[in-house]
Design an enzyme around this catalytic site. Structure first.
Site, PDB file in Angstrom:
ATOM      1  N   ASP A  31      -1.810   7.700  -4.494  1.00  0.00           N
ATOM      2  CA  ASP A  31      -0.809   8.708  -3.692  1.00  0.00           C
ATOM      3  C   ASP A  31      -1.534  10.095  -3.819  1.00  0.00           C
ATOM      4  OD1 ASP A  31       0.159   5.892  -3.443  1.00  0.00           O
ATOM      5  OD2 ASP A  31       1.611   6.419  -5.072  1.00  0.00           O
ATOM      6  N   GLU A 244       4.646   3.560   5.350  1.00  0.00           N
ATOM      7  CA  GLU A 244       5.108   4.446   4.200  1.00  0.00           C
ATOM      8  C   GLU A 244       3.929   5.413   4.222  1.00  0.00           C
ATOM      9  OE1 GLU A 244       4.783   2.029   0.682  1.00  0.00           O
ATOM     10  OE2 GLU A 244       2.717   1.726   0.925  1.00  0.00           O
TER      11      GLU A 244
HETATM   12  O1  FUB Z   1       2.709   4.345  -5.678  1.00  0.00           O
HETATM   13  C1  FUB Z   1       3.943   3.665  -5.301  1.00  0.00           C
HETATM   14  C2  FUB Z   1       3.869   3.390  -3.906  1.00  0.00           C
HETATM   15  O2  FUB Z   1       2.716   2.526  -3.655  1.00  0.00           O
HETATM   16  C3  FUB Z   1       3.992   4.749  -3.120  1.00  0.00           C
HETATM   17  O3  FUB Z   1       5.123   5.337  -3.074  1.00  0.00           O
HETATM   18  C4  FUB Z   1       3.473   4.066  -1.715  1.00  0.00           C
HETATM   19  O4  FUB Z   1       3.262   4.780  -0.863  1.00  0.00           O
HETATM   20  C5  FUB Z   1       2.440   3.074  -2.243  1.00  0.00           C
HETATM   21  O5  FUB Z   1       1.083   3.668  -2.208  1.00  0.00           O
END
Ligand code: FUB
Length: 349
Positions: A31, A244
């Site tokens: 991320d 997301e």
């Molecule tokens: O790294 C945890 C979660 O996985 C992140 O918050 C999301 O965007 C996904 O990458």
């Protein structure tokens, strides 16, 4: 490439075809939110660990506990791990799951924005402050008032205003906030309260931030992502709808809102005329990587644009053990971004 396909992957071959290699290999990182501060590249990633949690669609296996900041003098320099920047034990309100963070700078102070689950099992977004881009950061005692869900990205516009973009489906709980209140029913279901396929997809949120960057200056507003006819994308349009990993960058006066489509594994972008949108879906920046999640940032380094992203190739496909990478991207004259193929060096529109 979703986790169920990894048995068929020859990882040595894949590495040879990969357009980039992990920036650091001594820890797992994911991320990546990249920024230029004082002429240097700083990357704010999640710090992946194996906490022994089983894989589930709520993301329980993403049980991260701290953040490290990675820095690079230039895009070709080694990536340096600056050590522990913030640990969950030093965040009074946070219980678990320090997920995708971001950071920004104002008046010589550095602000780390991060999501975590509180003791009520609800994801909120917190902020921590430092005099240095690499930390250590000191967390505010409470999460940001009115914040919810995950994956904050804080964009500074040319007029000096800062905006926070956020939201994430399934384990990120966005679907539990449809009425404005948190819906705690069916706690073990990642997909309860997701709209039907023929309904409008859930939308991410944006809010302008206060001058001290510690609060939201307004009630978060939904970000409209529309198709070429101006219609909102539908929930069943899983190759294009938001899931997301919100990010915003500005190029030639246009605002580019980019995000992950989650269960279809693309990084897409949509273009708008102001920080609130609406944004018109335009295309993909990145095809699926090894591992379930895809998450990125877009950052200009000198006069070139780069995609910071992650995959699970170093861990040979373990979805919650990811590695950050970087690859150059190009905007064409009409503003479109060439799609990167992560394991063959050809990109296309
Ligand atoms: O790294 C945890 C979660 O996985 C992140 O918050 C999301 O965007 C996904 O990458």
């Amino acid at each position: 490439m979703p986790e169920d396909n990894i048995n068929h992957i020859d990882f040595d071959e894949l590495d040879k075809k990969a357009i980039s290699q992990p920036l650091v290999t001594h820890i797992y990182t994911a991320d990546p939110s990249a920024h230029i501060f004082n002429g240097k590249i700083y990357i704010y990633p999640s710090h992946d660990v194996d906490a022994g949690e089983a894989f589930d669609d709520l993301g329980s296996h993403f049980a991260m506990e701290d953040y490290h900041v990675i820095s690079m003098d230039s895009i070709d320099s080694p990536a340096i791990d600056n050590g522990l920047a913030l640990h969950i034990d030093d965040v009074p309100w946070a219980k678990q799951q320090m997920w995708a963070p971001d950071a920004n700078e104002k008046d010589g102070k550095f602000y780390l924005f991060f999501p975590a689950k509180g003791y009520d099992d609800i994801f909120r977004i917190g902020v921590a402050i430092s005099d240095s881009p690499t930390g250590p950061f000191k967390a505010e005692p409470k999460p940001i008032k009115g914040s919810f869900s995950i994956d904050p990205a804080v964009f500074k516009d040319d007029d000096g205003s800062y905006y926070m973009y956020f939201g994430g489906l399934w384990g990120g709980q966005l679907q539990r906030w449809r009425t404005g209140e948190f819906n705690a029913n069916q706690p073990d279901s990642p997909t309860a309260f997701i709209p039907e396929d023929n309904e409008v997809a859930l939308l991410p949120y944006v809010a302008k931030m206060t001058d001290d960057l510690l609060e939201l200056d307004e009630k978060p507003k939904e970000i409209k992502i529309v198709d070429e006819n101006g219609d909102l994308l539908l929930a069943g349009d899983i190759d294009r709808r938001f899931f997301e990993a919100a990010w915003l960058h500005k190029h030639n006066g246009k605002y580019y809102f980019s995000y992950s489509t989650g269960d279809s594994h693309f990084i897409c972008y949509a273009i708008g005329d102001n920080p609130y949108g609406p944004f018109t879906y335009t295309g993909r920046i990145l095809e699926p990587v090894v591992g379930w999640t895809s998450h990125h940032s877009v950052c200009k380094v000198e006069d070139k644009w780069y995609l910071f992203y992650h995959d699970s190739s170093l861990s040979k496909g373990v979805t919650h053990l990811r590695s950050i990478k970087v690859a150059e991207i190009t905007h064409s004259e009409d503003g479109r971004i060439k799609t990167l193929q992560p394991y063959n060096k050809i990109s296309s529109f």
